[in-house]
Design a protein around this motif. Structure first.
Motif, PDB file in Angstrom:
ATOM      1  N   SER A   1       0.835  -1.194   0.000  1.00  0.00           N
ATOM      2  CA  SER A   1       0.000   0.000   0.000  1.00  0.00           C
ATOM      3  C   SER A   1       0.869   1.242   0.000  1.00  0.00           C
ATOM      4  CB  SER A   1      -0.908  -0.001   1.244  1.00  0.00           C
ATOM      5  OG  SER A   1      -1.511   1.268   1.438  1.00  0.00           O
ATOM      6  N   ALA A   2       0.338   2.317  -0.560  1.00  0.00           N
ATOM      7  CA  ALA A   2       1.043   3.594  -0.518  1.00  0.00           C
ATOM      8  C   ALA A   2       1.050   4.172   0.889  1.00  0.00           C
ATOM      9  CB  ALA A   2       0.389   4.589  -1.489  1.00  0.00           C
ATOM     10  N   THR A   3       0.165   3.680   1.764  1.00  0.00           N
ATOM     11  CA  THR A   3       0.108   4.143   3.158  1.00  0.00           C
ATOM     12  C   THR A   3       0.197   2.934   4.093  1.00  0.00           C
ATOM     13  OG1 THR A   3      -2.313   4.095   3.078  1.00  0.00           O
ATOM     14  CG2 THR A   3      -1.236   6.202   2.601  1.00  0.00           C
ATOM     15  N   PRO A   4       1.361   2.302   4.174  1.00  0.00           N
ATOM     16  CA  PRO A   4       1.486   1.095   4.983  1.00  0.00           C
ATOM     17  C   PRO A   4       1.339   1.370   6.480  1.00  0.00           C
ATOM     18  CG  PRO A   4       3.625   1.790   4.161  1.00  0.00           C
ATOM     19  CD  PRO A   4       2.611   2.656   3.501  1.00  0.00           C
ATOM     20  N   ALA A   5       0.903   0.359   7.206  1.00  0.00           N
ATOM     21  CA  ALA A   5       0.771   0.465   8.656  1.00  0.00           C
ATOM     22  C   ALA A   5       2.144   0.456   9.309  1.00  0.00           C
ATOM     23  CB  ALA A   5      -0.069  -0.689   9.192  1.00  0.00           C
ATOM     24  N   ALA A   6       2.190   0.857  10.569  1.00  0.00           N
ATOM     25  CA  ALA A   6       3.462   0.935  11.291  1.00  0.00           C
ATOM     26  C   ALA A   6       4.171  -0.414  11.320  1.00  0.00           C
ATOM     27  CB  ALA A   6       3.216   1.439  12.712  1.00  0.00           C
ATOM     28  N   ALA A   7       3.409  -1.504  11.463  1.00  0.00           N
ATOM     29  CA  ALA A   7       4.026  -2.831  11.536  1.00  0.00           C
ATOM     30  C   ALA A   7       4.749  -3.181  10.242  1.00  0.00           C
ATOM     31  CB  ALA A   7       2.961  -3.876  11.844  1.00  0.00           C
ATOM     32  N   ALA A   8       4.274  -2.639   9.112  1.00  0.00           N
ATOM     33  CA  ALA A   8       4.935  -2.906   7.836  1.00  0.00           C
ATOM     34  C   ALA A   8       6.310  -2.250   7.791  1.00  0.00           C
ATOM     35  CB  ALA A   8       4.063  -2.402   6.680  1.00  0.00           C
TER      36      ALA A   8
END
Length: 389
Positions: free
Chosen positions: A52-59
């Protein structure tokens, strides 16, 4: 020089609603051990690092852990952005990364290589981030070498490779190009009768990549060998049931003093197999089938003539990792069978019309005895209610 070519990590992608983070972490740990075991000098990640262009913190945490682990093997790491990535988010820390980790996301730096030396001299790595023509054509308003405006992926990638070849002339030695696009063995960048697209990207002819000793591509999730020197590594995980039969791994590339010496496929482990089970629901739920596939991701295609009650619940009682269920009746309508409209023409009563409808939507199977009794009861109740009006 020894290079490991991987791509399409898609950190953060889910699989039918299930997180893939733990499975991907396991696979990237195995990849790191392969880098260490094979004395790899450079690891290439050819785009789509994130899903995703807006990955989650865990990514971000998983990416950071993976890059540090790869760097700790002694290898250099070169990462480019893909169409799923935000180049700005992926590249904003590139100046802060430790020496030996390179994140290449700037279109204006395509002709400026990352240079790594070995016993035979320099090897120049030219990273081409994903290039969306509508966004990046502003950087090259003059168009390509023929003065044409960059409107398609093929034209834009061809222009990028012109910049790479210019950089190759300015930097003597062996060279590797890294790109993220859909490439096929067509002959020209112009003259196609129609735009051909795959996964949102139009076709880039393989001839565009003439020049470098090796071309590491990303975007296709299965390994592909377009030529000895132009290859896709595919994704390290299976991200759909359509990929279940495609091997997971990466290319181990050796360069000698003259250029490309050898390429070897290195398998990666599959944390959980993907299987598609087809048959009547009772056949799929048979003890032998359950014993064999209880720990697999399961796509169940049941072929019963009529839809079964709560098939997913029943399947998950036996297959905890059943992710998908489809009803595809084995009985198909023959050409000579009556259409729904033809059935209705011969229907006299409401019960006949309901029967015609059920036969139409259930591949010729009308109401069961229990259903017929319920239909008669409802219709009789309606007649009694109308009589009281």
């Amino acid at each position: 020089m020894r290079i490991l070519h991987t791509s399409d990590w898609h950190i953060g992608r889910t699989f039918h609603g299930n997180s893939t983070m733990d499975a991907l972490a396991e696979v990237l740990w195995a990849l790191t051990e392969q880098v260490r075991r094979h004395d790899v000098d450079v690891v290439i990640v050819a785009g789509d690092v994130f899903d995703s262009a807006t990955p989650a913190a865990a990514a971000y945490t998983l990416l950071g852990d993976a890059l540090v682990s790869l760097h700790d093997t002694g290898a250099r790491v070169i990462v480019t952005s893909g169409n799923h990535d935000s180049a700005a988010r992926l590249g904003f820390q590139s100046r802060l990364l430790r020496d030996g980790i390179h994140v290449l996301t700037d279109p204006l730096a395509i002709g400026q290589p990352v240079t790594v030396d070995d016993a035979h001299g320099p090897v120049h790595f030219f990273g081409i981030p994903y290039l969306e023509p509508a966004i990046v054509r502003q950087h090259w308003p003059e168009g390509d070498s023929a003065g044409r405006q960059l409107r398609t992926q093929a034209q834009t990638m061809a222009h990028a490779m012109e910049l790479v070849r210019l950089g190759m002339r300015e930097h003597e030695g062996r060279s590797v190009a890294i790109a993220h696009c859909f490439t096929a063995g067509v002959d020209a960048t112009v003259g196609l009768e129609r735009e051909v697209r795959q996964g949102g990207l139009d076709v880039v002819p393989v001839s565009v990549f003439d020049g470098p000793d090796y071309v590491a591509l990303g975007h296709i999730h299965g390994r592909q060998e377009l030529s000895d020197r132009v290859r896709y590594a595919g994704a390290p995980l299976h991200y759909s049931f359509g990929e279940q039969h495609k091997p997971r791994g990466s290319w181990l590339v050796d360069l000698d003093a003259d250029g490309l010496a050898s390429v070897e496929w290195i398998e990666l482990p599959v944390p959980r197999r993907l299987v598609t089970l087809t048959g009547a629901l009772d056949e799929i739920l048979a003890p032998a089938m359950v014993a064999e596939h209880a720990d697999d991701w399961v796509c169940a295609i049941y072929t019963d003539a009529v839809p079964q009650t709560e098939p997913m619940r029943r399947l998950r009682e036996s297959f905890p990792f059943c992710a998908m269920v489809q009803h595809q009746p084995a009985v198909t309508t023959e050409a000579g069978e009556r259409s729904y409209a033809q059935r209705l023409r011969t229907a006299v009563t409401d019960a006949d019309r309901i029967e015609a409808f059920l036969e139409h939507v259930r591949a010729g199977n009308g109401a069961t005895d229990t259903e017929a009794a319920l239909i008669r009861s409802v219709l009789d109740e309606r007649v009694r209610a109308e009589a009281l009006v």
